[in-house]
Design a protein around this motif. Structure first.
Motif, PDB file in Angstrom:
ATOM      1  N   CYS A 116       0.846  -1.197   0.000  1.00 15.75           N
ATOM      2  CA  CYS A 116       0.000   0.000   0.000  1.00 15.75           C
ATOM      3  C   CYS A 116       0.884   1.250   0.000  1.00 15.75           C
ATOM      4  O   CYS A 116       1.819   1.349   0.799  1.00 15.75           O
ATOM      5  CB  CYS A 116      -0.932  -0.005   1.201  1.00 15.75           C
ATOM      6  N   THR A 117       0.569   2.186  -0.880  1.00 14.20           N
ATOM      7  CA  THR A 117       1.354   3.414  -1.033  1.00 14.20           C
ATOM      8  C   THR A 117       0.475   4.634  -0.774  1.00 14.20           C
ATOM      9  O   THR A 117      -0.612   4.759  -1.349  1.00 14.20           O
ATOM     10  CB  THR A 117       1.949   3.503  -2.446  1.00 14.20           C
ATOM     11  N   ALA A 118       0.958   5.519   0.098  1.00 11.12           N
ATOM     12  CA  ALA A 118       0.293   6.797   0.344  1.00 11.12           C
ATOM     13  C   ALA A 118       1.054   7.887  -0.392  1.00 11.12           C
ATOM     14  O   ALA A 118       2.281   7.982  -0.289  1.00 11.12           O
ATOM     15  CB  ALA A 118       0.252   7.093   1.835  1.00 11.12           C
ATOM     16  N   THR A 119       0.335   8.705  -1.146  1.00 13.45           N
ATOM     17  CA  THR A 119       0.929   9.838  -1.852  1.00 13.45           C
ATOM     18  C   THR A 119       0.408  11.129  -1.224  1.00 13.45           C
ATOM     19  O   THR A 119      -0.799  11.374  -1.197  1.00 13.45           O
ATOM     20  CB  THR A 119       0.587   9.807  -3.342  1.00 13.45           C
ATOM     21  N   VAL A 120       1.353  11.953  -0.706  1.00  9.64           N
ATOM     22  CA  VAL A 120       0.994  13.232  -0.083  1.00  9.64           C
ATOM     23  C   VAL A 120       1.422  14.340  -1.039  1.00  9.64           C
ATOM     24  O   VAL A 120       2.608  14.494  -1.337  1.00  9.64           O
ATOM     25  CB  VAL A 120       1.672  13.402   1.286  1.00  9.64           C
ATOM     26  N   GLY A 124       3.379  21.798  -4.760  1.00  6.81           N
ATOM     27  CA  GLY A 124       4.577  22.419  -5.310  1.00  6.81           C
ATOM     28  C   GLY A 124       5.764  22.199  -4.400  1.00  6.81           C
ATOM     29  O   GLY A 124       5.650  21.649  -3.304  1.00  6.81           O
ATOM     30  N   GLU A 125       6.927  22.614  -4.894  1.00  5.52           N
ATOM     31  CA  GLU A 125       8.157  22.458  -4.117  1.00  5.52           C
ATOM     32  C   GLU A 125       8.199  23.480  -2.979  1.00  5.52           C
ATOM     33  O   GLU A 125       7.693  24.594  -3.127  1.00  5.52           O
ATOM     34  CB  GLU A 125       9.368  22.646  -5.040  1.00  5.52           C
ATOM     35  N   PRO A 126       8.793  23.104  -1.850  1.00  8.63           N
ATOM     36  CA  PRO A 126       9.336  21.782  -1.535  1.00  8.63           C
ATOM     37  C   PRO A 126       8.242  20.785  -1.182  1.00  8.63           C
ATOM     38  O   PRO A 126       7.148  21.165  -0.740  1.00  8.63           O
ATOM     39  CB  PRO A 126      10.233  22.072  -0.327  1.00  8.63           C
ATOM     40  N   VAL A 146       9.064   9.794   1.389  1.00  3.43           N
ATOM     41  CA  VAL A 146      10.187   9.948   0.470  1.00  3.43           C
ATOM     42  C   VAL A 146       9.795  11.002  -0.558  1.00  3.43           C
ATOM     43  O   VAL A 146       8.834  10.801  -1.321  1.00  3.43           O
ATOM     44  CB  VAL A 146      10.526   8.619  -0.232  1.00  3.43           C
ATOM     45  N   PRO A 147      10.502  12.167  -0.588  1.00  2.61           N
ATOM     46  CA  PRO A 147      10.130  13.229  -1.536  1.00  2.61           C
ATOM     47  C   PRO A 147      10.246  12.752  -2.977  1.00  2.61           C
ATOM     48  O   PRO A 147      11.150  11.995  -3.346  1.00  2.61           O
ATOM     49  CB  PRO A 147      11.151  14.339  -1.243  1.00  2.61           C
ATOM     50  N   GLY A 148       9.289  13.199  -3.802  1.00  8.84           N
ATOM     51  CA  GLY A 148       9.318  12.875  -5.224  1.00  8.84           C
ATOM     52  C   GLY A 148       9.221  14.138  -6.053  1.00  8.84           C
ATOM     53  O   GLY A 148       9.393  15.249  -5.552  1.00  8.84           O
ATOM     54  N   ALA A 149       8.930  13.976  -7.324  1.00 11.55           N
ATOM     55  CA  ALA A 149       8.853  15.114  -8.235  1.00 11.55           C
ATOM     56  C   ALA A 149       7.491  15.788  -8.116  1.00 11.55           C
ATOM     57  O   ALA A 149       6.504  15.177  -7.707  1.00 11.55           O
ATOM     58  CB  ALA A 149       9.081  14.635  -9.662  1.00 11.55           C
ATOM     59  N   GLY A 150       7.461  17.083  -8.457  1.00  5.30           N
ATOM     60  CA  GLY A 150       6.201  17.802  -8.530  1.00  5.30           C
ATOM     61  C   GLY A 150       5.609  18.181  -7.199  1.00  5.30           C
ATOM     62  O   GLY A 150       4.400  18.450  -7.104  1.00  5.30           O
ATOM     63  N   GLY A 151       6.416  18.180  -6.144  1.00  4.30           N
ATOM     64  CA  GLY A 151       5.910  18.609  -4.856  1.00  4.30           C
ATOM     65  C   GLY A 151       5.118  17.558  -4.107  1.00  4.30           C
ATOM     66  O   GLY A 151       4.331  17.896  -3.210  1.00  4.30           O
TER      67      GLY A 151
END
Length: 343
Positions: A116-120, A124-126, A146-151
């Protein structure tokens, strides 16, 4: 004094404007402060179209922290206008986040895990930082973001294999950080029964009338199924609640019964029905058991001898007068009638 927009989110600037009015448009400059600290000085006044006022503006810094901030404007006056000042409050709020959850695979079968993956998403950045708390069936697990692209940032966890068959709400809760607000999201994870397959065989097959056969069903289903099997012959229950026994493979189980010796000659349908257990679905299997007639008769159980055409070979045999019939009558040229076919 006015600031637009107000409130703002962390990292967002606001344009604050001081309007100085006094009959005719004042001239000169304005100094701006935020929380008492000078942030823009000698900002030139610009007359408005009304001709009775002038304005000066500045944009706040994007590093303002969460909370209320006092923005002040001080006009120093000119040759015909006295000095004046004004203040306003600018509210700075946390960046709003959204949290979504997805589990893969979904659905799963009993004993199978799902990631299971949660996306927060912080818009925008950061990207959002911190942790996410996953809750399933009353149990909670904390995972780092874990920070990803697109904020946006992600956190993952793997479900427990002990989840019983049913539907579960998987909830991910983000507590927020110094810049981002908290948020939560959820999804439904379905846990289904393991599919089973049954295979039935009888040994020996065929059998003769009066002979029994041992019929064995093998139920396979990922892990060894438990429970019982019912057996029927030609639709009639002949053995019920026969306990399954696990095989050495650990992925299947077997159950057996022995047929009755009273089965008549012909083909008989044997069916094994497994009802399932807490983690396995039910299944059925069938096979045909052939019962043949038993051996017997005057030839010792061998094949019948067709004498057609053999007896006629003895016709017209001349018999010596010394040979007598059982009644002591001389037999001469005794004729044997032909044997008809099938006798």
């Amino acid at each position: 004094m006015t600031c637009v927009p107000d409130p703002v989110q962390v990292g967002q600037g606001s344009t604050c404007t001081a309007t100085v009015s006094d009959g005719i448009a004042p001239t000169g400059t304005v100094d701006f402060t935020v929380d008492g600290a000078l942030v823009a000085d000698d900002v030139q006044l610009q007359p408005t179209q009304s001709g009775t006022s002038s304005t000066a503006s500045f944009t706040t810094n994007t590093d303002l922290t969460v909370g209320d901030h006092t923005v002040g404007a001080s006009y120093g006056g000119d040759a015909t206008h006295a000095p004046s000042s004004g203040t306003t409050t600018l509210a700075v709020a946390l960046v709003t986040t959204t949290t979504s959850v997805a589990c893969d695979p979904n659905p799963v079968t009993a004993g199978q895990t799902s990631a299971c993956t949660a996306t927060v998403n912080g818009g925008g950045e950061p990207a959002p930082t911190g942790t996410v708390v996953f809750t399933v069936n009353g149990e909670s697990v904390t995972s780092p973001l874990v920070p990803g692209a697109g904020g946006s940032s992600t956190a993952t966890f793997t479900t427990n294999t002990a989840l019983a068959v049913g539907s579960y709400q998987v909830t991910a809760t983000y507590e927020g950080d110094a810049r981002h607000s908290g948020s939560s999201g959820s999804t439904t994870l379905a846990v289904g029964l393991l599919t089973t397959a049954s295979l039935l065989s009888c040994v020996p097959n065929p059998v003769q009338v009066g002979q029994s056969s041992t019929c064995t069903v093998t139920v396979s289903g990922g892990t060894a199924p438990t429970g019982t099997v019912d057996f029927t012959v030609d639709g009639a229950l002949v053995a019920d609640d026969v306990q399954l026994q696990p095989t050495q493979s650990g992925s299947s189980s077997t159950a057996s019964f022995t047929t009755n010796t009273a089965l008549t000659a012909g083909n008989h349908t044997v069916v094994a029905s497994y009802a399932g257990d807490a983690t396995h679905s039910g299944s059925t299997a069938s096979t045909s058991l052939t019962v043949t007639p038993s051996g017997g008769g005057g030839n010792g159980g061998g094949s019948l001898i067709n004498l057609n055409g053999l007896i006629t070979a003895f016709n017209n045999i001349s018999v010596n007068n010394n040979i007598k019939s059982p009644g002591s009558t001389n037999i001469t040229n005794q004729q044997f009638p032909p044997v008809s076919s099938g006798n």
